[in-house]
Each structure stands twice: as C-alpha cells, then as structure tokens.
Design a protein around this motif. Structure first.
Motif, PDB file in Angstrom:
ATOM      1  N   PHE A  96       0.845  -1.189   0.000  1.00  0.00           N
ATOM      2  CA  PHE A  96       0.000   0.000   0.000  1.00  0.00           C
ATOM      3  C   PHE A  96       0.886   1.247   0.000  1.00  0.00           C
ATOM      4  O   PHE A  96       1.836   1.342   0.787  1.00  0.00           O
ATOM      5  CB  PHE A  96      -0.900   0.023   1.241  1.00  0.00           C
ATOM      6  N   ARG A  97       0.530   2.193  -0.846  1.00  0.00           N
ATOM      7  CA  ARG A  97       1.258   3.470  -0.921  1.00  0.00           C
ATOM      8  C   ARG A  97       0.308   4.572  -0.452  1.00  0.00           C
ATOM      9  O   ARG A  97      -0.668   4.903  -1.131  1.00  0.00           O
ATOM     10  CB  ARG A  97       1.713   3.715  -2.351  1.00  0.00           C
ATOM     11  N   PHE A  98       0.598   5.121   0.723  1.00  0.00           N
ATOM     12  CA  PHE A  98      -0.246   6.162   1.318  1.00  0.00           C
ATOM     13  C   PHE A  98       0.396   7.528   1.112  1.00  0.00           C
ATOM     14  O   PHE A  98       1.579   7.712   1.421  1.00  0.00           O
ATOM     15  CB  PHE A  98      -0.424   5.902   2.810  1.00  0.00           C
ATOM     16  N   THR A  99      -0.394   8.477   0.628  1.00  0.00           N
ATOM     17  CA  THR A  99       0.077   9.848   0.448  1.00  0.00           C
ATOM     18  C   THR A  99      -0.527  10.723   1.536  1.00  0.00           C
ATOM     19  O   THR A  99      -1.757  10.814   1.663  1.00  0.00           O
ATOM     20  CB  THR A  99      -0.318  10.394  -0.937  1.00  0.00           C
ATOM     21  N   LEU A 100       0.332  11.369   2.319  1.00  0.00           N
ATOM     22  CA  LEU A 100      -0.130  12.209   3.421  1.00  0.00           C
ATOM     23  C   LEU A 100      -0.524  13.592   2.912  1.00  0.00           C
ATOM     24  O   LEU A 100      -0.052  14.060   1.872  1.00  0.00           O
ATOM     25  CB  LEU A 100       0.963  12.336   4.474  1.00  0.00           C
ATOM     26  N   ARG A 101      -1.370  14.265   3.681  1.00  0.00           N
ATOM     27  CA  ARG A 101      -1.769  15.624   3.354  1.00  0.00           C
ATOM     28  C   ARG A 101      -0.601  16.578   3.562  1.00  0.00           C
ATOM     29  O   ARG A 101       0.240  16.382   4.444  1.00  0.00           O
ATOM     30  CB  ARG A 101      -2.933  16.077   4.235  1.00  0.00           C
ATOM     31  N   THR A 102      -0.570  17.633   2.791  1.00  0.00           N
ATOM     32  CA  THR A 102       0.443  18.676   2.964  1.00  0.00           C
ATOM     33  C   THR A 102      -0.053  19.712   3.967  1.00  0.00           C
ATOM     34  O   THR A 102      -1.261  19.890   4.158  1.00  0.00           O
ATOM     35  CB  THR A 102       0.751  19.375   1.624  1.00  0.00           C
ATOM     36  N   GLY A 103       0.862  20.374   4.620  1.00  0.00           N
ATOM     37  CA  GLY A 103       0.525  21.487   5.496  1.00  0.00           C
ATOM     38  C   GLY A 103      -0.025  21.110   6.850  1.00  0.00           C
ATOM     39  O   GLY A 103      -0.502  21.978   7.594  1.00  0.00           O
ATOM     40  N   VAL A 104       0.020  19.838   7.226  1.00  0.00           N
ATOM     41  CA  VAL A 104      -0.451  19.411   8.545  1.00  0.00           C
ATOM     42  C   VAL A 104       0.675  19.619   9.554  1.00  0.00           C
ATOM     43  O   VAL A 104       1.815  19.225   9.319  1.00  0.00           O
ATOM     44  CB  VAL A 104      -0.869  17.934   8.542  1.00  0.00           C
ATOM     45  N   THR A 105       0.349  20.229  10.686  1.00  0.00           N
ATOM     46  CA  THR A 105       1.367  20.468  11.706  1.00  0.00           C
ATOM     47  C   THR A 105       1.006  19.784  13.021  1.00  0.00           C
ATOM     48  O   THR A 105      -0.173  19.586  13.330  1.00  0.00           O
ATOM     49  CB  THR A 105       1.549  21.975  11.978  1.00  0.00           C
ATOM     50  N   PHE A 106       2.049  19.441  13.767  1.00  0.00           N
ATOM     51  CA  PHE A 106       1.870  18.967  15.131  1.00  0.00           C
ATOM     52  C   PHE A 106       1.630  20.161  16.049  1.00  0.00           C
ATOM     53  O   PHE A 106       1.848  21.317  15.668  1.00  0.00           O
ATOM     54  CB  PHE A 106       3.098  18.180  15.586  1.00  0.00           C
ATOM     55  N   SER A 107       1.195  19.858  17.261  1.00  0.00           N
ATOM     56  CA  SER A 107       0.880  20.936  18.203  1.00  0.00           C
ATOM     57  C   SER A 107       2.090  21.796  18.532  1.00  0.00           C
ATOM     58  O   SER A 107       1.935  22.939  18.940  1.00  0.00           O
ATOM     59  CB  SER A 107       0.290  20.341  19.489  1.00  0.00           C
ATOM     60  N   GLY A 108       3.295  21.266  18.325  1.00  0.00           N
ATOM     61  CA  GLY A 108       4.496  22.055  18.569  1.00  0.00           C
ATOM     62  C   GLY A 108       4.916  22.908  17.384  1.00  0.00           C
ATOM     63  O   GLY A 108       5.874  23.678  17.471  1.00  0.00           O
ATOM     64  N   GLY A 109       4.214  22.749  16.253  1.00  0.00           N
ATOM     65  CA  GLY A 109       4.496  23.555  15.076  1.00  0.00           C
ATOM     66  C   GLY A 109       5.214  22.828  13.959  1.00  0.00           C
ATOM     67  O   GLY A 109       5.275  23.335  12.834  1.00  0.00           O
ATOM     68  N   SER A 110       5.768  21.645  14.215  1.00  0.00           N
ATOM     69  CA  SER A 110       6.498  20.916  13.177  1.00  0.00           C
ATOM     70  C   SER A 110       5.532  20.330  12.152  1.00  0.00           C
ATOM     71  O   SER A 110       4.433  19.887  12.492  1.00  0.00           O
ATOM     72  CB  SER A 110       7.318  19.783  13.797  1.00  0.00           C
ATOM     73  N   LEU A 111       5.980  20.313  10.895  1.00  0.00           N
ATOM     74  CA  LEU A 111       5.166  19.732   9.836  1.00  0.00           C
ATOM     75  C   LEU A 111       5.140  18.210   9.932  1.00  0.00           C
ATOM     76  O   LEU A 111       6.150  17.578  10.247  1.00  0.00           O
ATOM     77  CB  LEU A 111       5.727  20.139   8.464  1.00  0.00           C
ATOM     78  N   LEU A 112       3.971  17.627   9.663  1.00  0.00           N
ATOM     79  CA  LEU A 112       3.843  16.180   9.584  1.00  0.00           C
ATOM     80  C   LEU A 112       4.574  15.673   8.354  1.00  0.00           C
ATOM     81  O   LEU A 112       4.403  16.194   7.246  1.00  0.00           O
ATOM     82  CB  LEU A 112       2.369  15.791   9.487  1.00  0.00           C
ATOM     83  N   ARG A 197      -6.394  24.529  19.283  1.00  0.00           N
ATOM     84  CA  ARG A 197      -5.256  25.057  18.522  1.00  0.00           C
ATOM     85  C   ARG A 197      -5.716  26.036  17.451  1.00  0.00           C
ATOM     86  O   ARG A 197      -6.669  25.776  16.724  1.00  0.00           O
ATOM     87  CB  ARG A 197      -4.504  23.911  17.847  1.00  0.00           C
ATOM     88  N   SER A 198      -5.028  27.133  17.348  1.00  0.00           N
ATOM     89  CA  SER A 198      -5.341  28.103  16.300  1.00  0.00           C
ATOM     90  C   SER A 198      -4.768  27.684  14.950  1.00  0.00           C
ATOM     91  O   SER A 198      -5.204  28.177  13.903  1.00  0.00           O
ATOM     92  CB  SER A 198      -4.784  29.486  16.678  1.00  0.00           C
ATOM     93  N   ASP A 199      -3.784  26.743  14.971  1.00  0.00           N
ATOM     94  CA  ASP A 199      -3.136  26.315  13.738  1.00  0.00           C
ATOM     95  C   ASP A 199      -3.546  24.902  13.319  1.00  0.00           C
ATOM     96  O   ASP A 199      -2.846  24.254  12.541  1.00  0.00           O
ATOM     97  CB  ASP A 199      -1.617  26.376  13.885  1.00  0.00           C
ATOM     98  N   TRP A 200      -4.658  24.423  13.826  1.00  0.00           N
ATOM     99  CA  TRP A 200      -5.107  23.073  13.451  1.00  0.00           C
ATOM    100  C   TRP A 200      -5.394  23.048  11.958  1.00  0.00           C
ATOM    101  O   TRP A 200      -6.087  23.921  11.418  1.00  0.00           O
ATOM    102  CB  TRP A 200      -6.359  22.724  14.249  1.00  0.00           C
TER     103      TRP A 200
END
Length: 515
Positions: A96-112, A197-200
């Motif tokens: 299986f090849r899963f493509t993640l969404r762009t622009g998702v951040t963790f609560s600390g601000g780092s990109l997924l 979170r304001s950046d969810w």
C-alpha cells in the motif's frame, strides 16, 4: 431521560484513584455555561500518561482523538474516512502506498512528514493496543516527505480500515503526552485543560475553545460527578458488570461496536455439534430480539450475522432467513435426524432411555449477571423443545481454562472483533479463539478471497462468505453490544460517537441548556 447506571460499567476504566489507593483530590469545580468557566469538562487521570500508543488508562485514551489523528477515522458504519492520509493506492492488496496531506502540523508547530507516520506505525506494532491489527505488516518505510509504503505478508484489502491509529511526532514515544495533529493541545496553565489550537490544519469551528480536565476521584464517583455537573460526559457499557446502581437524568446516545456476543460449539467429531444442521438449528432457535430488548434493555443490536447491522457488509435479507423461527429450527433438526414424530413441538427422546433428544452443558462466565441471564434464558427456551441444556457458571479463569481444554458442549462468548470484522480467529481452521476446533475448507477459502478482493468488491465476497457461514454455523451470533454516552440532560445535540472516537464530528455539536 431517567436512567439507572452501574458505576463500575464506566468505559473510562482504570480509574480507582491514586496508585497508592488513596482518593485523588478533585480539581476546582467547573460548571458549564457561566462566563469564564469551561463549557465541557471531562475525567482525566494525571497519574497516567496521555500517550495514545503506550498508555493503558481508558480514561486518558478516550481523550486521545481530541489530541491525535490517524491516517483514517471510522464513521458509525465502520467505514474509513480519510484524515491524515489524502489518498492511497495498491495493486495487489499487499503493498500500500499512502500519500499524506500537505501542510499538517503537530501541536508544537512541526510539519507532519512520512518519517513521523513510519515512526508511529512502528511503535504501534509493539503496542498492546495495536499489535494485533498490525500483525500482517511486514515492513513500513518512508518514500520522500509525504509517502508511506506499507507491505503486508498476506493480502488484505481492508487494511486501511485498521489505520485509525494515532500518529505522534517522530522520536516522542517516551513522552507522557507527545505532540499530535488533533484540534486540541494539553495545557497546564490554570489547571490542566485542553486548549483549541489556532493552527489546526482542518480549521473547523469547534464548540469548545477549552475543555476542562477534572482529576479522577474513583470510578464509583464518576456518575456523581456527572450528576453534580463537575463533569459533563461519560462513556459507559451499561451491560458490562454487576455494581451498585446510581440514578439521574441524562441524555443517552448509543453507538455501535464490534463487540460480539455469541454461542460457541464443541464441533469435534465426538460431539453432537459436529453436525452443521444441529448448530444451524440452535441459531434458528434463539430469539435475539427478546434477548436484546428483554435482557439487555436495548443496549445491543440483534444480529444473525457475524457483522454489525450498521456495517455496509450486513445483508438484512440473509439475516432474516437465519433469524428466530421455530419452523426452520425443527426443519434443521429433522435434517440432522432429530424428529418430532407426534408433532407436539417437543423432539422425540433418543432411544436408550434418555429424557431429552439432545443434552448439553453451556458454559458462562459467572462474573457477568447479564451473561448469566442470557445463558439461563437460552437454556430455558430450548428445554421446551426437548433439548436439555445445563448452564455451568464459572469464574473467569476457570471458564477460560475449560475453553482452552475443550471441556464444554456450548459456551456463551464475547469478543471484540477488529473493525474489519475479521472472523479468522474464531472460525478459520486453527484460529486462536476457535476453541471448538471447527474446520471447513470452503469457509477458509472465502476468508482468503475476501482479504484478497479489491476493496470495492468486498460486498460480493462477503455475501458469499456470510451465506456459507450461516449454513455451516461455526458459532451463533446473538448480538453486537452498544456503548452509551451519557451527557447532562439537554446540554448538547448533534452527538455522533463511534467506538473509536466518542467525539467524532465534534465540530457539529451544539450546546443546549444544561438542567
């Protein structure tokens, strides 16, 4: 509505106060609706971690979906809805090849990134919570920043259904509350709470800017805390265990689960239940609707099939064919050689001086009054047909030992199936929970075919599988239990709890006036 509730049934279990046995002190009381106060407060155990992969405290794990998200989330029909995974492809249902969404951040601000997802799934493979559902995984690897490749050791087209596993930031598995991508973050400002979170990344409007966390004071006080409005929500199994009863006025929102209650057989050659027609007859002789309404107070869904009626795989026409019917039961028994020659509704006793045509012992775990009542009802129901069933009540350890030794004719069982409703452990040859040693090559082949079929074709294969299942009757489904979410009367509307997430579609909640 007025509801009598068993405090020990609370799904937020593992909550008996501090680890030294003392009662924890409550946080300052927070009631809904007043300016400057929380409008939703939930139980929380600060003595245990909020880590969604290594934690075991059900109170804290229930809070998980507010902080963490998976590749998918499951709706109330157990169907996968894309979340962190934007899309996926597979050619063979193995890779299986899963493509993640762009622009998702963790609560600390780092990109997924894919590295976070790979790390989380690798941690989950060794977690007591998720190791079973990931047992087919051979390897997990990242390809670039946003692609995750998962390879299984056998085909499984429903594998994405199992990927509602929480994703945490790379390298944080040792944290008590690792960063997640969910809508809230844990804050310890003025008492512990969850802050929106304001950046969810989803950016949906949520009904609560902050959610209060009230320190657990013991499972026996959770209902009191709900009644006094110290907390506004608990999730409970209303048919789980015996316990003192509490009463109050609450709104109850039921939600479907994969928790199956069933009758298992000793299907070895020496047993009367080696005959499929006899097993099938027992399924036709059980009045599931009465059990659900009369014994479980409606907190379950009757099902003649081994899949929840909420699932799109459920075939209502087939289920009706194998539902309670005295006529069909006697027909199946006649097929097996058991007759009612004088047509008095009672089977003829076997030659040899037996008082009943069929005699059997039914094992049940004595620690659940609901299960004991079910077993006794089933035994009494069959006695009127000349089938003598002795109910044998055993403590859990003795019950389990008897099953493992095959020392039973029948048993009343309960199992929490994975959300793809995989039956191989119960009904496949050599299955880990196949205590009765049932074996059927056709059914084994259909299990394999269902796993290998393209996901969009699963319905066709499942129909053939369930038809063969009903004919062979390796075990008899009775019902799938519901769980119940209790909230203050009139406080909220729009609730859509699921087995995996009682806060499913939280953005659609609206507040009423709490009584």
């Amino acid at each position: 509505m007025f509801l009598a509730v068993s405090a020990a049934c609370i799904l937020f279990s593992g909550c008996a106060g501090n680890k030294d046995g003392s009662q924890a002190s409550p946080s300052p009381e927070v009631s809904g609706g007043e300016a400057g106060e929380f409008v939703l407060s939930l139980p929380f155990d600060p003595a245990d971690p909020l880590n969604p992969l290594t934690g075991t405290n059900r109170i804290n794990l229930t809070l998980g979906p507010l902080l963490y998200e998976g590749f998918f989330q499951l709706d109330r029909s157990f169907s996968p809805v894309p979340l962190l995974c934007e899309s996926y492809t597979t050619l063979d249902n193995i890779t299986f090849r899963f493509t993640l969404r762009t622009g998702v951040t963790f609560s600390g601000g780092s990109l997924l990134t894919a590295a976070d997802a790979v790390y989380s799934l690798e941690q989950a493979r060794t977690s007591s919570l998720y190791s079973e559902r990931l047992s087919k995984v051979q390897s997990v690897k990242a390809e670039g920043e946003l692609t995750v490749i998962v390879t299984l050791n056998t085909a499984d087209s429903a594998f994405p259904v199992l990927l509602d596993i929480p994703i945490i930031q790379n390298g944080t598995a040792g944290s008590s509350a690792p960063p997640g991508t969910g809508p809230y973050v844990l804050s310890s400002g003025d008492g512990e709470s969850l802050v929106l979170r304001s950046d969810w990344w989803q950016g949906l409007p949520m009904p609560f800017d902050r959610i209060g966390l009230v320190e657990v004071r013991g499972s026996d006080l959770l209902i009191q805390d709900l009644g006094s409005n110290l907390i506004q929500l608990v999730s409970t199994d209303l048919t789980g265990t015996d316990a003192p009863m509490f009463s109050g006025n609450y709104d109850v929102t039921e939600y479907p689960t994969t928790i199956l209650q069933y009758i298992g057989f000793n299907a070895e050659v020496s047993s009367v239940f080696s005959n499929a027609a006899v097993r099938r007859a027992f399924g036709l002789g059980i009045d599931r609707d009465f059990i659900v309404t009369g014994l479980l107070s409606g907190h379950a869904q009757a099902s003649a099939l081994p899949v929840n009626p909420a699932s799109p795989l459920y075939d209502s026409t087939l289920a009706e064919k194998y539902s309670y019917s005295e006529e069909a039961m006697f027909s199946a028994l006649a097929e097996a050689g058991y007759t009612d020659s004088d047509e008095d509704g009672v089977l003829d006793a076997n030659s040899g001086g037996r008082e009943a045509a069929i005699s059997a012992t039914l094992l049940v775990n004595s620690e659940s009054s609901f299960k004991v009542s079910m077993a006794e009802h089933i035994a009494a129901s069959f006695s009127q047909y000349g089938i003598a069933i002795e109910v044998k009540k055993l403590a859990w350890e003795d019950y389990l030992t008897a099953l493992e030794k095959g020392d039973f004719d029948l048993y009343l069982g309960e199992v929490k199936l994975t959300t793809d409703f995989n039956l191989t452990s119960l009904a496949a040859t050599g299955g880990a929970l196949n205590y009765g040693k049932f074996s059927d090559t056709k059914l084994d082949g259909l299990f394999a075919s269902l796993a290998a079929a393209p996901y969009q074709n699963r319905g066709t294969i499942a129909a053939a599988l369930y038809s063969t299942f009903c004919q062979q009757a390796p075990f008899i489904p009775i019902c799938f239990k519901n769980q119940s979410m209790l909230t203050r009367e009139g406080a909220y509307s729009g609730l859509e709890p699921t087995q995996q997430n009682v806060f499913y579609n939280l953005s659609a909640w609206t507040q009423g006036t709490s009584s």
